[in-house]
Write a protein that holds these residues in place. Structure first.
Motif, PDB file in Angstrom:
ATOM      1  N   GLU A  39      14.441  64.214  77.642  1.00  0.00           N
ATOM      2  CA  GLU A  39      15.727  64.517  78.266  1.00  0.00           C
ATOM      3  C   GLU A  39      16.822  64.622  77.211  1.00  0.00           C
ATOM      4  O   GLU A  39      17.685  65.512  77.283  1.00  0.00           O
ATOM      5  CB  GLU A  39      16.077  63.435  79.291  1.00  0.00           C
ATOM      6  N   ARG A  40      16.789  63.733  76.220  1.00  0.00           N
ATOM      7  CA  ARG A  40      17.805  63.797  75.164  1.00  0.00           C
ATOM      8  C   ARG A  40      17.643  65.066  74.334  1.00  0.00           C
ATOM      9  O   ARG A  40      18.636  65.726  73.982  1.00  0.00           O
ATOM     10  CB  ARG A  40      17.686  62.568  74.252  1.00  0.00           C
ATOM     11  N   LEU A  41      16.406  65.417  74.006  1.00  0.00           N
ATOM     12  CA  LEU A  41      16.173  66.609  73.190  1.00  0.00           C
ATOM     13  C   LEU A  41      16.631  67.871  73.903  1.00  0.00           C
ATOM     14  O   LEU A  41      17.073  68.837  73.265  1.00  0.00           O
ATOM     15  CB  LEU A  41      14.681  66.715  72.845  1.00  0.00           C
ATOM     16  N   ALA A  42      16.531  67.872  75.237  1.00  0.00           N
ATOM     17  CA  ALA A  42      16.939  69.060  76.015  1.00  0.00           C
ATOM     18  C   ALA A  42      18.440  69.299  75.939  1.00  0.00           C
ATOM     19  O   ALA A  42      18.909  70.400  76.282  1.00  0.00           O
ATOM     20  CB  ALA A  42      16.502  68.893  77.466  1.00  0.00           C
ATOM     21  N   MET A  43      19.198  68.310  75.490  1.00  0.00           N
ATOM     22  CA  MET A  43      20.647  68.462  75.378  1.00  0.00           C
ATOM     23  C   MET A  43      21.041  69.222  74.117  1.00  0.00           C
ATOM     24  O   MET A  43      22.219  69.563  73.947  1.00  0.00           O
ATOM     25  CB  MET A  43      21.301  67.075  75.375  1.00  0.00           C
ATOM     26  N   PHE A  44      20.056  69.469  73.237  1.00  0.00           N
ATOM     27  CA  PHE A  44      20.355  70.166  71.991  1.00  0.00           C
ATOM     28  C   PHE A  44      19.764  71.576  72.028  1.00  0.00           C
ATOM     29  O   PHE A  44      19.263  72.032  73.052  1.00  0.00           O
ATOM     30  CB  PHE A  44      19.795  69.359  70.811  1.00  0.00           C
ATOM     31  N   ASP A  45      19.811  72.270  70.893  1.00  0.00           N
ATOM     32  CA  ASP A  45      19.409  73.678  70.854  1.00  0.00           C
ATOM     33  C   ASP A  45      17.899  73.834  70.709  1.00  0.00           C
ATOM     34  O   ASP A  45      17.412  74.482  69.779  1.00  0.00           O
ATOM     35  CB  ASP A  45      20.135  74.424  69.736  1.00  0.00           C
ATOM     36  N   LEU A  46      17.161  73.221  71.630  1.00  0.00           N
ATOM     37  CA  LEU A  46      15.712  73.340  71.650  1.00  0.00           C
ATOM     38  C   LEU A  46      15.270  73.991  72.949  1.00  0.00           C
ATOM     39  O   LEU A  46      15.781  73.660  74.020  1.00  0.00           O
ATOM     40  CB  LEU A  46      15.047  71.961  71.521  1.00  0.00           C
ATOM     41  N   SER A  47      14.326  74.895  72.845  1.00  0.00           N
ATOM     42  CA  SER A  47      13.780  75.517  74.052  1.00  0.00           C
ATOM     43  C   SER A  47      12.778  74.576  74.710  1.00  0.00           C
ATOM     44  O   SER A  47      12.301  73.621  74.082  1.00  0.00           O
ATOM     45  CB  SER A  47      13.101  76.837  73.702  1.00  0.00           C
ATOM     46  N   GLN A  48      12.419  74.841  75.953  1.00  0.00           N
ATOM     47  CA  GLN A  48      11.427  74.017  76.623  1.00  0.00           C
ATOM     48  C   GLN A  48      10.080  74.101  75.920  1.00  0.00           C
ATOM     49  O   GLN A  48       9.348  73.120  75.820  1.00  0.00           O
ATOM     50  CB  GLN A  48      11.278  74.439  78.086  1.00  0.00           C
ATOM     51  N   HIS A  49       9.769  75.285  75.414  1.00  0.00           N
ATOM     52  CA  HIS A  49       8.513  75.456  74.672  1.00  0.00           C
ATOM     53  C   HIS A  49       8.485  74.559  73.443  1.00  0.00           C
ATOM     54  O   HIS A  49       7.459  73.933  73.141  1.00  0.00           O
ATOM     55  CB  HIS A  49       8.334  76.906  74.257  1.00  0.00           C
ATOM     56  N   GLU A  50       9.598  74.472  72.733  1.00  0.00           N
ATOM     57  CA  GLU A  50       9.661  73.620  71.539  1.00  0.00           C
ATOM     58  C   GLU A  50       9.533  72.155  71.920  1.00  0.00           C
ATOM     59  O   GLU A  50       8.809  71.389  71.258  1.00  0.00           O
ATOM     60  CB  GLU A  50      10.965  73.882  70.791  1.00  0.00           C
ATOM     61  N   ILE A  51      10.190  71.728  72.993  1.00  0.00           N
ATOM     62  CA  ILE A  51      10.095  70.331  73.423  1.00  0.00           C
ATOM     63  C   ILE A  51       8.681  70.000  73.862  1.00  0.00           C
ATOM     64  O   ILE A  51       8.172  68.900  73.605  1.00  0.00           O
ATOM     65  CB  ILE A  51      11.099  70.069  74.565  1.00  0.00           C
ATOM     66  N   ASP A  52       8.003  70.962  74.481  1.00  0.00           N
ATOM     67  CA  ASP A  52       6.636  70.732  74.956  1.00  0.00           C
ATOM     68  C   ASP A  52       5.639  70.562  73.807  1.00  0.00           C
ATOM     69  O   ASP A  52       4.505  70.127  74.037  1.00  0.00           O
ATOM     70  CB  ASP A  52       6.183  71.895  75.854  1.00  0.00           C
ATOM     71  N   ARG A  53       6.032  70.900  72.592  1.00  0.00           N
ATOM     72  CA  ARG A  53       5.142  70.716  71.445  1.00  0.00           C
ATOM     73  C   ARG A  53       5.003  69.245  71.059  1.00  0.00           C
ATOM     74  O   ARG A  53       4.088  68.881  70.316  1.00  0.00           O
ATOM     75  CB  ARG A  53       5.666  71.493  70.231  1.00  0.00           C
ATOM     76  N   LEU A  54       5.899  68.400  71.560  1.00  0.00           N
ATOM     77  CA  LEU A  54       5.910  66.994  71.181  1.00  0.00           C
ATOM     78  C   LEU A  54       4.706  66.260  71.768  1.00  0.00           C
ATOM     79  O   LEU A  54       4.446  66.314  72.971  1.00  0.00           O
ATOM     80  CB  LEU A  54       7.199  66.334  71.681  1.00  0.00           C
TER      81      LEU A  54
END
Length: 342
Positions: free
Chosen positions: A267-282
């Motif tokens: 949720e915190r990462l989604a507040m920055f300039d990251l796409s959902q695809h990039e967050i899903d790599r975690l």
């Protein structure tokens, strides 16, 4: 460079410096099942002493006899093939009728091997090219994307740390992760700006940096041969690293934390300039589920997951117990890791 092959290199140099005749055998081709990869080394001393392996024990005895009895060429490298027929495969114990071809150097050049060891120690990726018709070997700079090759005459082998692991945090868990990663051919870089970890990890093979994690990742030039794992358990540091890591081409990105904490992190990462695809790599919670209870066991699970990602093996060992039990177990491991880091 594989830790086993580095031991072969060191021992070969020692034997040659002591004036012992030493042959160097390298796997150049395999068919079917093979327990050792292309480029694997075996050194054979004139009295039959060996270090390393080219087949996991299947053909070593025959190679030792050939070298000790002078049955191979004494001036130029020779190509030896095992397992061409079903009978030979059975004789030498090659699995599933496998076949292995090996280049045997009767007189490896000591000066070249010394320079190769120096380059590996300084973390320089190096290609060693051997002309099997003349026995002459040369060293050249290599890149992480280079691979072993053999065209029937020139054998090109890559040495040095082809894979790199960046660890955020210098706590006890990081120490275990680094120890295991060093044994599996990773260049290790640990980043931790906290004063309580100013001394870093006490291992000269590990590069320790005290800059901020996001700055370090940008400066290091992450590529597809790099894995990044955040282990500080401090969102201010782990999240900073992930903000840059998730935008990089790293083949693996993970962070410690329970499912609950991982969800909050996403949720915190989604507040920055990251796409959902990039967050899903975690990868989080980090590591495969193996019932780990100690920092050392947690390190095993983390390295296992990184290894699976490295070889593009589907990661499925995340579902062994019920969701609530898994979350509670990771919360306990989180607390344990935090306690070990202070």
């Amino acid at each position: 460079m594989d830790s086993t092959d580095l031991s072969v290199l060191n021992t070969t140099i020692d034997w040659l410096e002591a004036g012992r005749r030493t042959a160097l055998a390298t796997v150049v081709e395999t068919w079917g099942s093979s327990p050792r990869p292309l480029g694997a080394w075996l050194a054979i001393r004139d009295d039959g002493q060996v270090v390393g392996s080219v087949s996991g024990g299947c053909v070593e005895d025959d190679l030792i006899d050939r070298v000790r009895n002078g049955e191979l060429a004494n001036d130029v490298p020779e190509l030896v093939t095992y397992g061409v027929t079903r009978d030979e495969a059975a004789r030498f114990g090659l699995p599933c009728g496998g076949t292995v071809r090996i280049v045997v150097e009767p007189e490896p050049d000591l000066a070249t091997l010394r320079i190769l060891r120096e380059r590996i120690a300084s973390k320089r990726l190096t290609a060693r090219e051997l002309d099997t018709c003349t026995g002459r070997s040369t060293l050249r700079d290599a890149t992480r994307g280079d691979a072993f090759s053999f065209d029937g005459r020139v054998m090109r082998t890559i040495y040095g740390p082809r894979w790199r692991l960046i660890v955020i945090g210098a706590g006890q868990l990081s120490q275990y992760v680094c120890d295991m990663a060093l044994a599996t051919d990773y260049e290790l870089i640990v980043v931790d700006p906290r004063e309580e970890f100013a001394e870093g990890l006490a291992n000269q093979a590990i590069t320790f940096r005290r800059d901020m994690p996001d700055d370090a990742i940008l400066d290091l030039g992450v590529d597809t041969h790099t894995a990044i794992v955040a282990l500080t358990h401090d969102p201010k540091l782990d999240d900073m690293a992930l903000l840059e890591a998730l935008k990089s081409p790293a083949f693996y990105i993970g962070a410690i934390g329970s499912r609950t904490n991982t969800a909050k992190r996403r949720e915190r990462l989604a507040m920055f300039d990251l796409s959902q695809h990039e967050i899903d790599r975690l990868h989080g919670p980090v590591g495969l589920f193996i019932g780990a209870r100690s920092p050392a066991e947690m390190a095993v699970s983390i390295l296992a997951e990184i290894t699976a990602a490295k070889y593009q093996v589907p990661i499925v060992q995340k579902r062994a117990i019920a969701q609530d039990d898994l979350a509670q177990r990771h919360d306990r491991l989180d607390a344990m890791s935090s306690a070990c880091s202070v």
